[in-house]
Design a protein around this motif. Structure first.
Motif, PDB file in Angstrom:
ATOM      1  N   SER B  95      91.558  24.413  55.688  1.00 38.09           N
ATOM      2  CA  SER B  95      90.534  24.265  56.720  1.00 38.09           C
ATOM      3  C   SER B  95      91.138  24.250  58.107  1.00 38.09           C
ATOM      4  O   SER B  95      90.677  23.570  58.998  1.00 38.09           O
ATOM      5  CB  SER B  95      89.713  23.001  56.464  1.00 38.09           C
ATOM      6  OG  SER B  95      90.596  21.916  56.363  1.00 38.09           O
ATOM      7  N   MET B  97      90.911  26.579  60.083  1.00 31.91           N
ATOM      8  CA  MET B  97      89.998  27.287  60.978  1.00 31.91           C
ATOM      9  C   MET B  97      88.862  26.394  61.440  1.00 31.91           C
ATOM     10  O   MET B  97      87.920  26.862  62.082  1.00 31.91           O
ATOM     11  CB  MET B  97      89.417  28.514  60.263  1.00 31.91           C
ATOM     12  CG  MET B  97      90.434  29.566  59.940  1.00 31.91           C
ATOM     13  SD  MET B  97      91.043  30.366  61.402  1.00 31.91           S
ATOM     14  CE  MET B  97      89.713  31.498  61.701  1.00 31.91           C
ATOM     15  N   LYS B  98      88.934  25.124  61.063  1.00 32.70           N
ATOM     16  CA  LYS B  98      87.859  24.222  61.467  1.00 32.70           C
ATOM     17  C   LYS B  98      87.715  24.201  62.985  1.00 32.70           C
ATOM     18  O   LYS B  98      88.689  24.074  63.712  1.00 32.70           O
ATOM     19  CB  LYS B  98      88.182  22.830  60.957  1.00 32.70           C
ATOM     20  CG  LYS B  98      87.116  21.806  61.224  1.00 32.70           C
ATOM     21  CD  LYS B  98      87.448  20.567  60.397  1.00 32.70           C
ATOM     22  CE  LYS B  98      86.740  19.326  60.852  1.00 32.70           C
ATOM     23  NZ  LYS B  98      85.357  19.511  61.241  1.00 32.70           N
ATOM     24  N   GLY B  99      86.486  24.337  63.417  1.00 29.89           N
ATOM     25  CA  GLY B  99      86.260  24.436  64.875  1.00 29.89           C
ATOM     26  C   GLY B  99      86.141  23.084  65.517  1.00 29.89           C
ATOM     27  O   GLY B  99      86.065  22.068  64.878  1.00 29.89           O
TER      28      GLY B  99
ATOM     29  N   GLN C 818      79.519  23.320  66.269  1.00 32.39           N
ATOM     30  CA  GLN C 818      80.846  22.980  65.772  1.00 32.39           C
ATOM     31  C   GLN C 818      80.873  22.591  64.294  1.00 32.39           C
ATOM     32  O   GLN C 818      81.725  23.063  63.553  1.00 32.39           O
ATOM     33  CB  GLN C 818      81.438  21.864  66.614  1.00 32.39           C
ATOM     34  CG  GLN C 818      82.932  21.779  66.450  1.00 32.39           C
ATOM     35  CD  GLN C 818      83.499  20.627  67.238  1.00 32.39           C
ATOM     36  OE1 GLN C 818      82.781  19.715  67.604  1.00 32.39           O
ATOM     37  NE2 GLN C 818      84.781  20.665  67.483  1.00 32.39           N
ATOM     38  N   GLN C 821      81.409  25.221  61.677  1.00 34.95           N
ATOM     39  CA  GLN C 821      82.745  25.796  61.487  1.00 34.95           C
ATOM     40  C   GLN C 821      83.634  24.790  60.775  1.00 34.95           C
ATOM     41  O   GLN C 821      84.566  24.260  61.344  1.00 34.95           O
ATOM     42  CB  GLN C 821      83.352  26.165  62.836  1.00 34.95           C
ATOM     43  CG  GLN C 821      82.569  27.192  63.599  1.00 34.95           C
ATOM     44  CD  GLN C 821      82.594  28.541  62.941  1.00 34.95           C
ATOM     45  OE1 GLN C 821      83.548  28.880  62.274  1.00 34.95           O
ATOM     46  NE2 GLN C 821      81.545  29.317  63.102  1.00 34.95           N
ATOM     47  N   SER C 822      83.320  24.542  59.518  1.00 39.08           N
ATOM     48  CA  SER C 822      84.064  23.517  58.808  1.00 39.08           C
ATOM     49  C   SER C 822      85.428  24.016  58.380  1.00 39.08           C
ATOM     50  O   SER C 822      86.287  23.238  58.017  1.00 39.08           O
ATOM     51  CB  SER C 822      83.277  23.085  57.587  1.00 39.08           C
ATOM     52  OG  SER C 822      83.116  24.212  56.736  1.00 39.08           O
ATOM     53  N   GLY C 823      85.627  25.328  58.393  1.00 38.02           N
ATOM     54  CA  GLY C 823      86.893  25.863  57.921  1.00 38.02           C
ATOM     55  C   GLY C 823      86.912  26.036  56.425  1.00 38.02           C
ATOM     56  O   GLY C 823      87.896  26.477  55.856  1.00 38.02           O
ATOM     57  N   TYR C 828      81.090  28.607  54.154  1.00 35.66           N
ATOM     58  CA  TYR C 828      80.699  29.847  54.831  1.00 35.66           C
ATOM     59  C   TYR C 828      79.912  30.722  53.870  1.00 35.66           C
ATOM     60  O   TYR C 828      78.898  31.327  54.231  1.00 35.66           O
ATOM     61  CB  TYR C 828      81.939  30.611  55.313  1.00 35.66           C
ATOM     62  CG  TYR C 828      82.704  29.929  56.413  1.00 35.66           C
ATOM     63  CD1 TYR C 828      82.129  28.925  57.168  1.00 35.66           C
ATOM     64  CD2 TYR C 828      84.005  30.318  56.722  1.00 35.66           C
ATOM     65  CE1 TYR C 828      82.834  28.300  58.169  1.00 35.66           C
ATOM     66  CE2 TYR C 828      84.716  29.697  57.722  1.00 35.66           C
ATOM     67  CZ  TYR C 828      84.125  28.696  58.441  1.00 35.66           C
ATOM     68  OH  TYR C 828      84.833  28.094  59.425  1.00 35.66           O
TER      69      TYR C 828
END
Lengths: 170, 99, 848
Positions: B95, B97-99, C818, C821-823, C828
């Motif tokens: 994770s 890429m977590k924003g 935000q 966008q959990s990554g 997703y």
């Protein structure tokens, strides 16, 4: 044998294979063992090949067996073994998304079934049209769909190179 | 045979695949679910091909198989790389890429 | 005055092998590129021989083609349209759309071909020395060669697709070349910036090409049998009266946006100075003759499209002139605050490109093309000169204030070539820049843009001033920093005397330092003083300086008409050319171009008569009615023109008695009847000595003022730096006495320069660096900073509101989104399929 008998036989065949496929697919996404999942996937893919034959696509069926069961599954098994020494059952294969996953899948399924039922109702597949021959398929691939074929060749080349680059140990 | 029986089989397989993609944590299993999705699409293509009497569906089903093979190759290479770098194939661990 | 019918004229047109096979020219370097890539590293000269040989071959072929083209043009009378040599092969075809590749050789392409091949050859030779020992030497030559191939391909392109191919190839290679030393972050950032900024403009190229294709394809297929991508087809179409004004305007504006990006016009010029991060030969090649003139070339190439789309010769100020004029002044002002010699030259290039664009926008096609030609020589010479200085005298530094000064004694050849080129750039009389730049300014005024003529003159003044400053800092005064042989950490004492010895001792011997591992190895240099560069560097300089001096005479209207050779050879003649199998008389559309403000109006019916009718009654029609406004020029040009339909009906010409018997045709003014035009009729300002004298006077004024200022500023500062005052009490007293005398200068510097020039320049520089970059690079934190600055300045409030609002709302929206966008890939996937399911559901519900 009468034509109607053939159709009945086909329908029965379809039902059996479809049931096996659905069960196999469900096992693929629920089993606790990665290797088992791969083997269940083999069942689904083989079933798909059988369905292709029912749909009068022998060439596709053979390709399916060779490419998927012959190559892709081997890749999967290798991938499993290279990444996880553990062959037996394990926990923690699922994440906490089941709560959203199930509704989404059911919603999607319901929508599609409604749409299909509405769109094609009881439309029958024609039993008398000339079947698509492998020659026709090859004429298409090397005829009007030549450009996608080229593109695809590049995709495969890129994938091969990419896989090597990614997996290379250096 | 009804057209719909094939299409509905495809739909069921597709949704099972979607469920797998969402729920599975192991990257290899996610890739397998994607294979399910691709196969269901192929069944649809061939069903319509038979219905329309045209070889287009066959051609594209072949292309789909080829693309799927490429995808699996690259996907598994990535899984391998991931395993090598962090000793795990759990997608939840990825994770950054977590924003 | 009526020539034979065009058919006959075509028969007698000469051609030749070089002209017919000019498409080979870009292929030579392209092949060389692959040779360098595959075999370069094994070759004795590490691949550079392929590059140099290929460029020589391309140059030889270009010169051959030029010779044959001149023969071809000289073979016909002054008014006949000289058919370009067009060859085309189809390489892709589908459903009526076919893409060709080939050549479109006319005076314009020949001119640029020669320039590009020549400069590329010299730059490659120069690079063998400049980049000697570089770790990516072979790759450098590969990129350089491919770059030239791209440019040459763009120049010979037969259609827009081929042109785009060359254009993009250049974009890619410029990225590789600017970022050649990518290990330094700044260099790779500059490369990215150049790439992305030009890409931003390139969107316009794609959009414009598509728009023009869809608008023109039917007409070109029917009339000329070529596709709507073909340059010839587009040119004829633009002047045919067929295009709707919306389509052609949108197409022209879109294409011009691409030119803004590529040619570094305001407001997309920010990449150009940063691109100086590349090796100097790259700067020289990219920023003198190739990459940046691509945009200018595109405008010149598709001139009819811009002519119609932008309403050139119209009454109002058109987009091209405006952008060109703004660029001239903004860039020239920026050149004053630079201490990096290459950046001065970069801004100077931007400014000169502004001249070219302004010329094109004002209908001065030939002067603009001529300026491309002359500018290539003197600017390449200046860049290579700067490279020579940094290579041999200042330890790879380009800082004029720190590391240069007084170099004229040590580098006589570099110095003299620099001076020649500087004079050419400033536009001093016998040098080439004078002939081209002055003509642009002249023609801009002649076309009625008085304000922009003043802008041009002001630009010339600024050019003279900043070039004088750069020259002074570099070559005059006393050596500083590396130029004085010192390494930055050296002690200050006793430099003057000691170093002179140093130079004498090993000034000119071939030093081992020549084989340093370029760039990365500054410190190998030890402390030798400045010296002249080797022959490999000075010979290209001398050649370029010679051309900077002499090339202006190719088109020197100052000495009478027979000196206007380039006009004869290069400018396409505006003549109605009959088209065999023309589907319908173009007159059916009956549109004329009108001065701005009003859109096209319909020409009275007698003019729209088909050729047959004209033949039948032998009507002579006049063109007066096209003038609806009070445009003085338009009236004079059209007033005494008369056109007649020849008996063949396929060929109509008009002639104006004015302009010293210059040929005049209706092309571009009204719809051609019975044929097509490939070029609009252009106007040429008559040469006036007093005008030339005035502009040269302005240039000298700029030089003298700048010189005086420089002497006062930098020389005084220099003395303080050397620190004489600390060592010697008497001298110190004398110095402070002198310094008291210079209070006046402090006043000048503090009040005049600081309060006027600096804020303007710095403000412009700031605007350049922050606002424009910010916009180009996208919003984000820089936008917020910008907003903060503007906030404090009430007069910029308007800008602030928009920018700040965008920044904040972007940030807020980002904050809100935000959690999404959990990554996590699964999440997703869930979002993707969930959205798809909902979308499908909506569709199903709607359809029920």
């Amino acid at each position: 044998m009468l034509a109607s008998d053939v159709l009945v036989a086909q329908n029965v065949g379809f039902a059996i294979i479809a049931a096996i496929m659905v069960i196999g697919a469900l096992r693929v996404v629920t089993t606790k063992n990665v290797v088992h999942a791969a083997l269940w996937l083999v069942v689904v893919l083989a079933g798909a090949a059988a369905q292709y034959i029912l749909l009068a696509a022998e060439f596709l069926a053979v390709t399916q067996v060779m490419v998927y069961i012959g190559a892709v599954m081997v890749l999967f098994l290798f991938g499993t073994m290279l990444t996880r020494a553990q062959i037996g059952a394990e926990k923690n294969l699922n994440n906490k998304n089941a709560i959203i996953g199930l509704p989404i899948a059911v919603l999607l399924l319901a929508t599609m079934l409604i749409a299909l039922n509405d769109g094609f109702k009881a439309e029958k597949l024609p039993a008398d049209t000339p079947l698509v021959t492998t020659q026709q398929v090859s004429d298409q691939i090397f005829g009007i769909y030549l450009l996608p074929f080229w593109a695809l060749s590049f995709v495969l080349l890129a994938a091969a190179i990419g896989a090597i680059v990614l997996a290379r140990r250096d | 045979m009804l057209l719909n029986q094939f299409l509905m089989l495809g739909a069921v397989l597709f949704c099972i695949g979607v469920y797998g993609v969402i729920v599975r944590k192991n990257a290899v299993l996610v890739l397998m679910s994607i294979e399910l999705i691709l196969n269901s699409v192929n069944i649809n293509l061939l069903a319509f091909s038979l219905r329309n009497g045209s070889p287009d569906g066959h051609t594209f089903a072949l292309y789909v198989i080829a693309v799927a093979a490429a995808e699996v190759g690259v996907g598994l290479a990535m899984v391998l790389l991931m395993y090598r770098n962090r000793r795990s194939v759990g997608l939840d661990d990825l994770s950054e890429m977590k924003g | 005055m009526f020539s034979a019918s065009t058919e006959a004229a075509e028969v007698i047109l000469k051609s030749g092998w070089f002209l017919e096979n000019a498409f080979i020219i870009p292929i030579i370097p392209a092949v060389a590129f692959f040779l360098i890539i595959f075999f370069g590293k094994k070759m004795p000269m590490k691949g550079s021989e392929f590059g140099i040989l290929s460029m020589f071959a391309a140059l030889a072929m270009s010169l051959g083609a030029a010779y044959q083209w001149i023969q071809r043009v000289n073979g016909v009378s002054e008014e006949t349209y000289v058919k370009p040599i067009i060859r085309s092969w189809t390489w892709w075809q589908n459903d009526g759309v076919s893409l060709g590749i080939g050549q479109h050789i006319d005076g314009l392409s020949i001119t640029i071909l020669v320039v590009v091949a020549f400069i590329s050859s010299l730059v490659q030779i120069y690079s063998t020395e400049y980049l000697h020992g570089d770790r990516r030497y072979t790759h450098f030559f590969a990129s350089l060669t491919l770059f030239s191939a791209g440019m040459l391909n763009m120049v010979v392109a037969e259609n827009m697709i081929q042109l785009i191919l060359g254009w993009e190839l250049m974009g890619l290679c410029s990225f590789m070349l600017i970022g050649h030393w990518w290990e330094e972050g700044a260099n790779s950032r500059a490369a990215l910036k150049a790439f992305f900024t030009t890409r931003t403009g390139d969107i316009g190229l794609l959009v414009g090409t598509s728009v023009l294709f869809f608008a023109a394809n039917d007409w070109t297929q029917k009339t000329l049998g070529v596709s709507g991508f073909s340059i010839r087809g587009l040119s004829a179409w633009a002047l045919s009266g067929d295009p709707s004004s919306a389509a052609i305007t949108v197409g022209a504006v879109a294409l011009f946006i691409a030119c803004i990006g590529k040619s570094g016009q305001f407001p997309l010029h920010t990449w150009l100075p940063d691109a100086m991060a590349g090796p100097t030969p790259v700067s020289s090649l990219l920023h003198s003759s190739t990459m940046v003139v691509a945009g200018v070339f595109l405008v010149a190439r598709l001139y009819p499209v811009f002519y119609e789309g932008m309403n050139i010769y119209g009454n109002s100020v058109n987009f091209i002139v405006l952008i060109g004029g703004v660029t001239i002044v903004i860039a020239a002002a920026l050149a004053f605050v630079q201490t990096d010699i290459k950046k001065v030259l970069a801004y100077s290039t931007v400014s000169q490109l502004g001249y070219m664009m302004m010329g094109l926008g004002a209908g001065a096609w030939l002067p603009a093309v001529f300026h491309i030609f002359t500018h290539a020589f003197f600017k390449a010479c200046l860049f290579l000169g700067a490279g020579s200085i940094s290579h041999s005298a200042s330890h790879h530094s380009f800082d004029m204030k720190k590391d240069m000064g007084g170099l004229r004694k040590f580098m006589p050849i570099t110095f003299s070539t620099w001076i020649v080129s500087t004079l050419a750039l400033c536009g001093v009389f016998p040098f080439s820049g004078f002939f081209s730049k002055d003509e642009i300014i002249d023609n801009v005024g002649y076309a009625g843009y008085n304000f922009f003529m003043i802008v041009g003159l002001f630009g010339a003044f600024l050019t003279a001033a900043y070039m004088t400053r750069a020259t002074y800092l570099t070559f005059f005064g006393e050596p500083r920093g590396a130029a004085a042989g010192e390494h930055h950490d050296d002690e200050h004492d006793a430099h003057a005397s000691h170093d002179d010895h140093g130079h004498d001792a090993h000034g000119h011997d071939a030093h081992a330092h020549d084989s340093h591992a370029a760039h990365d190895a500054h410190d190998d240099h030890a402390s030798h003083g400045p010296r002249e560069s080797g022959l490999i560097i000075t010979v290209p300089l001398i050649l370029l300086a010679t051309l900077a001096l002499g090339s202006g005479f190719l088109n020197a209207p100052a000495f009478g008409e027979k000196w206007e050779n380039l006009k004869k050879w290069v400018e396409p003649r505006a003549e109605v050319v009959s088209v065999t199998g023309i589907a319908k008389p173009a007159g059916a559309h009956g549109e004329t171009r009108l001065a701005a403000g009003s859109t096209d109006t319909t020409v009275p019916s007698e003019e729209t008569a088909s050729p047959e009718e004209v033949v039948a009654d032998g009507t002579t029609y006049s063109t007066e009615d096209t003038v609806a406004d009070d445009s003085e020029l338009r009236t004079t040009a059209v007033d005494d023109s008369h056109s007649e339909a020849t008996d063949s009906g396929s060929h109509s010409k008009a002639e104006a008695g004015k302009d010293g018997g210059h040929h005049y045709s209706d092309c571009g003014t009204k719809t051609p009847v019975g044929g097509v035009c490939y070029a609009p009729q252009l106007k040429h300002a008559p040469f006036k000595w007093w005008k030339a004298g005035m502009s040269v006077g302005i240039v000298f004024l700029g030089m003298i003022l700048s010189w005086l200022l420089c002497v006062q500023l930098y020389t005084r500062k220099n003395k303080k730096l050397v620190g004489l005052t600390e060592r010697n009490k008497v001298l110190g007293a004398g110095y402070s006495f002198l310094a008291n005398k210079y209070y006046l200068d402090t006043l000048y510097e503090k009040i005049i320069v600081r309060s006027i020039a600096h804020p303007i320049s710095r403000g412009a520089y700031w605007f350049n660096q922050n606002v424009l970059d910010g916009i180009v690079n996208g919003a984000g934190t820089s936008t917020r900073k910008t907003a903060g600055w503007v906030y404090r300045n009430v007069d910029q409030k308007l800008v602030d509101g928009a920018v700040n609002g965008a920044g904040t709302s972007a940030e807020n929206a980002g904050g809100a989104l935000q959690p999404v966008q959990s990554g996590k890939v699964n999440q997703y996937g869930a979002l993707l399929f969930g959205a798809a399911a909902i979308g499908a559901l909506v569709l199903v519900i709607i359809n029920f």
